[in-house]
Each structure stands twice: as structure tokens, then as C-alpha cells.
Enzyme design. Structure first.
Site, PDB file in Angstrom:
ATOM      1  N   HIS A  42      28.772   6.178  37.190  1.00 40.19           N
ATOM      2  CA  HIS A  42      29.363   6.055  35.861  1.00 40.19           C
ATOM      3  C   HIS A  42      28.986   4.011  35.589  1.00 40.19           C
ATOM      4  O   HIS A  42      29.952   3.406  36.285  1.00 40.19           O
ATOM      5  CB  HIS A  42      30.563   6.235  35.714  1.00 40.19           C
ATOM      6  CG  HIS A  42      31.237   5.658  34.421  1.00 40.19           C
ATOM      7  ND1 HIS A  42      31.961   5.654  34.270  1.00 40.19           N
ATOM      8  CD2 HIS A  42      30.911   6.577  32.952  1.00 40.19           C
ATOM      9  CE1 HIS A  42      32.533   5.481  33.111  1.00 40.19           C
ATOM     10  NE2 HIS A  42      31.716   5.682  32.286  1.00 40.19           N
ATOM     11  N   ARG A  43      27.916   3.252  35.304  1.00 38.13           N
ATOM     12  CA  ARG A  43      28.200   1.845  34.692  1.00 38.13           C
ATOM     13  C   ARG A  43      28.098   1.213  35.493  1.00 38.13           C
ATOM     14  O   ARG A  43      28.375   0.269  35.931  1.00 38.13           O
ATOM     15  CB  ARG A  43      29.938   1.140  34.035  1.00 38.13           C
ATOM     16  CG  ARG A  43      30.670   2.025  33.423  1.00 38.13           C
ATOM     17  CD  ARG A  43      31.667   1.497  32.601  1.00 38.13           C
ATOM     18  NE  ARG A  43      32.386   2.668  31.782  1.00 38.13           N
ATOM     19  CZ  ARG A  43      33.652   2.272  31.294  1.00 38.13           C
ATOM     20  NH1 ARG A  43      34.185   1.261  31.742  1.00 38.13           N
ATOM     21  NH2 ARG A  43      34.052   3.486  30.531  1.00 38.13           N
ATOM     22  N   GLU A  69      24.689   4.726  35.348  1.00 36.32           N
ATOM     23  CA  GLU A  69      24.646   5.784  33.931  1.00 36.32           C
ATOM     24  C   GLU A  69      24.797   4.368  33.408  1.00 36.32           C
ATOM     25  O   GLU A  69      25.413   2.919  33.683  1.00 36.32           O
ATOM     26  CB  GLU A  69      25.807   6.555  33.342  1.00 36.32           C
ATOM     27  CG  GLU A  69      26.037   6.764  31.896  1.00 36.32           C
ATOM     28  CD  GLU A  69      27.102   5.866  31.537  1.00 36.32           C
ATOM     29  OE1 GLU A  69      27.603   6.104  30.169  1.00 36.32           O
ATOM     30  OE2 GLU A  69      28.016   5.101  31.683  1.00 36.32           O
ATOM     31  N   ASP A  71      25.105   1.459  29.979  1.00 32.89           N
ATOM     32  CA  ASP A  71      26.352   1.496  28.420  1.00 32.89           C
ATOM     33  C   ASP A  71      25.243   0.545  27.647  1.00 32.89           C
ATOM     34  O   ASP A  71      25.127  -0.597  27.634  1.00 32.89           O
ATOM     35  CB  ASP A  71      27.187   1.210  28.379  1.00 32.89           C
ATOM     36  CG  ASP A  71      28.272   2.475  28.226  1.00 32.89           C
ATOM     37  OD1 ASP A  71      28.010   3.046  28.176  1.00 32.89           O
ATOM     38  OD2 ASP A  71      28.503   1.934  29.754  1.00 32.89           O
ATOM     39  N   HIS A  84      29.149  -1.864  28.176  1.00 33.75           N
ATOM     40  CA  HIS A  84      30.204  -0.782  27.591  1.00 33.75           C
ATOM     41  C   HIS A  84      31.320  -1.074  26.469  1.00 33.75           C
ATOM     42  O   HIS A  84      31.099  -0.481  25.775  1.00 33.75           O
ATOM     43  CB  HIS A  84      31.374  -0.129  28.643  1.00 33.75           C
ATOM     44  CG  HIS A  84      32.401   1.121  28.571  1.00 33.75           C
ATOM     45  ND1 HIS A  84      33.874   0.617  27.345  1.00 33.75           N
ATOM     46  CD2 HIS A  84      31.912   1.696  28.128  1.00 33.75           C
ATOM     47  CE1 HIS A  84      34.105   1.614  27.831  1.00 33.75           C
ATOM     48  NE2 HIS A  84      32.821   2.789  27.558  1.00 33.75           N
ATOM     49  N   GLU A 143      22.918   5.717  27.782  1.00 33.49           N
ATOM     50  CA  GLU A 143      24.078   5.564  26.461  1.00 33.49           C
ATOM     51  C   GLU A 143      23.864   4.434  25.592  1.00 33.49           C
ATOM     52  O   GLU A 143      24.053   3.921  25.835  1.00 33.49           O
ATOM     53  CB  GLU A 143      25.389   5.887  26.813  1.00 33.49           C
ATOM     54  CG  GLU A 143      26.006   5.908  25.487  1.00 33.49           C
ATOM     55  CD  GLU A 143      28.346   6.411  26.212  1.00 33.49           C
ATOM     56  OE1 GLU A 143      28.742   6.114  27.127  1.00 33.49           O
ATOM     57  OE2 GLU A 143      28.971   6.042  25.206  1.00 33.49           O
ATOM     58  N   LYS A 145      25.398   2.888  22.688  1.00 33.57           N
ATOM     59  CA  LYS A 145      27.300   2.977  22.556  1.00 33.57           C
ATOM     60  C   LYS A 145      27.541   1.986  21.619  1.00 33.57           C
ATOM     61  O   LYS A 145      26.628   1.170  20.431  1.00 33.57           O
ATOM     62  CB  LYS A 145      27.863   2.077  24.070  1.00 33.57           C
ATOM     63  CG  LYS A 145      29.053   2.086  23.992  1.00 33.57           C
ATOM     64  CD  LYS A 145      29.963   2.973  23.821  1.00 33.57           C
ATOM     65  CE  LYS A 145      30.479   3.217  25.206  1.00 33.57           C
ATOM     66  NZ  LYS A 145      30.861   4.777  25.837  1.00 33.57           N
ATOM     67  N   ASP A 268      32.398   7.137  38.434  1.00 33.04           N
ATOM     68  CA  ASP A 268      32.534   5.534  39.245  1.00 33.04           C
ATOM     69  C   ASP A 268      32.259   5.289  40.852  1.00 33.04           C
ATOM     70  O   ASP A 268      32.146   4.278  41.038  1.00 33.04           O
ATOM     71  CB  ASP A 268      33.786   5.056  39.066  1.00 33.04           C
ATOM     72  CG  ASP A 268      34.395   5.253  37.632  1.00 33.04           C
ATOM     73  OD1 ASP A 268      33.400   5.010  36.938  1.00 33.04           O
ATOM     74  OD2 ASP A 268      35.680   4.638  36.848  1.00 33.04           O
TER      75      ASP A 268
HETATM   76  O1  G3P Z   1      28.876   9.133  30.684  1.00 30.79           O
HETATM   77  C1  G3P Z   1      29.605   9.338  29.948  1.00 30.79           C
HETATM   78  C2  G3P Z   1      31.000   8.450  29.492  1.00 30.79           C
HETATM   79  O2  G3P Z   1      30.440   6.939  29.536  1.00 30.79           O
HETATM   80  C3  G3P Z   1      31.075   8.158  28.243  1.00 30.79           C
HETATM   81  O3  G3P Z   1      32.018   7.544  28.258  1.00 30.79           O
HETATM   82  O4  G3P Z   1      33.623   5.318  27.324  1.00 30.79           O
HETATM   83  O5  G3P Z   1      32.968   5.490  29.787  1.00 30.79           O
HETATM   84  O6  G3P Z   1      31.492   5.288  27.978  1.00 30.79           O
HETATM   85  P1  G3P Z   1      32.463   5.599  28.530  1.00 30.79           P
HETATM   86 CA    CA Z   2      28.687   4.931  29.080  1.00 28.35          CA
END
Ligand code: G3P
Ligand code: CA
Length: 277
Positions: A42-43, A69, A71, A84, A143, A145, A268
């Protein structure tokens, strides 16, 4: 993860039925799938390096995650950048909204020091840099965003994927997701072969009717772990969608999602999902 678009799957099945007996196709459809949970950093591996930086993405590769992942947003002068929040305040030494800063201003920021001096000098990456550095090396869960802040961002993303041949049925593990469902419907028409995910943390989006609507253009339903139940996972699977859930920040949450039989876990800490990492 890596569900094929339903249109492509349909074409493949029809073709297979022309050349092999029906029984055999059915057997392959109904048996023998070894379930594997995809590990999505994640990120990037953001528990170990500053989120949405090359350091975090490289760490995810090193930890053998299946996907990063990211953003994606847009600078004032039209560059797609990977960050993000809709402001640079939390994760850099600057202030202001991403959409009001030029790329030069964004690029001059330090996106690493907030997490530790060893990360000083990390830059906010461009979307192009991430595609070029990682495609073929690790999957990329993109994503969009807050796309409502960036009219036309879908066309730019589509163009950038097409320029790199990353929009084909056998793409190199590229998936696009957003909390903005309208934007994902648009992406579906611009990029008919790229799998799509819808993100939500709201149980209101888990009704039979809502899920059926998502299944008409998305391959993944991606909820917060807080609304995941066995029943939800079954419903999503029965509509032929995959389910990727977020955000794991503890071993307990990872174990819960593994028990729930989701298809991918967005974390994470990639090592909580797969201790071999
Ligand atoms: O990939 C799911 C997650 O990233 C969604 O929430 O706020 O971390 O972008 P957020
Ligand atoms: Ca995200």
C-alpha cells in the site's frame, strides 16, 4: 488477483470450446484452482519507507510483494504525480494543494524526511516514472485519487498506458481503482481491457443492487477491511468479481482477511501477509 476483463474471458472461453470438448473446458473452469492471496504493498511498503516514493516501491519489490499500490493526481501544469493527500502538507516539507502547485514546485519538495533522515531527498515520483521503472517487475494497482479535482485525468492515464502498450488483455498486471465510481465507468470505456476496481468503506455499497451495478464494469470490489464479512466475500465472488481489501497495519488484520478468503490484501507491511517476505 489479475482478473481478466469479462469480455476477454468470454472470448477466450468461446474459442476454447471450439477446439476442446465441452467437458474439458468445464473441468478447467470448475476445478484445480490453487488459491493465492495477492500481496499488495500500500503506497509501496509504506510501513518501512515513506509512502508513494521510489524508496517505498523499491522496498516492496525487495519484499517480493505482488503489486504496489499508488495514488495518482495532477499538478497545476498537467503532470501526473504520485501522492496520496490532495495537499503536500503531511508528507513533504512544503504546503499547498497538489492541483495548485507546478510540477517544478512539487518536484523540489522533500518527500522523505518526515519519516526519517535516512530518507531525506526522496522526491514525489511522476506516474510515468513509476510505470517505466516497475512495469513487468511488479504489478501496479493505480488509484485515481480524487479524480473529480482533475477533469480529463482519465484520458491522460489511458493515453499513457496505451503509449506503453500496457492497455492490452495480457497486460503486465495493471489495475485501476478509485472511490469515484463515475471515473471508473469512464476508464472502463477508455481502456476496455484493463481491469477495474471500485473502492469503498461504506456498507451502503454492499447491497445486492449496488454490487450488481459495480459488476457491470468492474472486476474488483475493494472494501475497507472494516466492512468485510464472509457473506460479502461470497456475494462478490458470485458476481464474478475479485475482492481486495485494505488497509492492513497489524498482524491481526492480516490474519482476519486471510480467514475471510479475500483475493488480495493491501498492506503497509507486506511481511504480515506473507511471512516469507
Ligand atoms: O488501495 C486501497 C486504499 O489505498 C484506499 O485508501 O486512502 O489509502 O488511498 P487510501
Ligand atoms: Ca490509495
Amino acid at each position: 488477483m489479475r482478473r481478466m476483463k469479462k469480455t476477454v474471458l468470454g472470448m477466450g472461453l468461446a474459442l476454447a470450446m471450439l477446439v476442446v470438448p465441452f467437458q474439458q473446458v468445464l473441468a478447467e473452469e470448475t476445478t484445480g484452482e490453487i488459491r493465492q492471496v495477492d500481496n499488495v504493498a500500500h503506497r509501496g511498503a509504506s510501513g518501512y519507507a515513506p509512502e508513494n516514493t521510489i524508496a517505498a516501491f523499491d522496498k516492496a519489490v525487495e519484499m517480493k510483494a505482488d503489486y504496489i499500490e499508488i495514488d495518482v493526481q495532477r499538478s497545476k501544469d498537467g503532470q501526473l504525480v504520485v501522492i496520496h493527500d490532495t495537499t503536500v502538507d503531511r508528507t513533504t516539507n512544503g504546503t499547498g494543494s497538489v492541483k495548485d502547485l507546478t510540477f517544478e514546485q512539487i518536484r523540489s519538495l522533500d518527500a522523505g524526511s518526515w519519516m526519517g533522515e535516512e530518507f531525506a531527498g526522496e522526491e514525489i515520483p511522476t506516474f510515468a516514472e513509476v510505470l517505466e521503472r516497475y512495469h513487468g517487475k511488479i504489478g501496479i494497482l493505480i488509484e485515481l485519487k480524487a479524480p473529480q479535482l482533475y477533469p480529463g485525468i482519465e484520458e491522460t492515464v489511458a493515453m499513457m498506458l496505451k503509449e506503453r502498450n500496457l492497455d492490452k488483455p495480457q497486460n503486465e498486471k495493471i489495475i485501476i481503482q478509485s472511490f469515484n465510481f463515475e471515473s471508473m465507468e469512464k476508464i472502463n470505456s477508455l481502456l476496455p481491457y484493463v481491469p477495474i476496481g471500485v473502492l469503498t468503506s461504506s456498507s451502503a455499497d454492499t447491497t445486492d443492487q449496488a454490487l450488481k451495478e459495480f459488476a457491470s464494469y468492474a472486476e474488483y470490489f475493494n472494501p475497507s477491511y472494516r466492512i468485510v464479512t464472509e457473506e460479502l466475500v461470497d456475494k462478490v465472488h458470485s458476481l464474478d468479481m475479485g475482492i481486495s481489501s485494505w488497509t492492513v497495519r497489524s498482524q491481526e488484520t492480516a490474519d482476519f482477511l486471510l480467514d475471510m478468503n479475500v483475493d488480495a490484501i493491501i498492506t503497509d507491511y507486506p511481511d504480515y501477509v506473507d511471512p516469507r517476505n
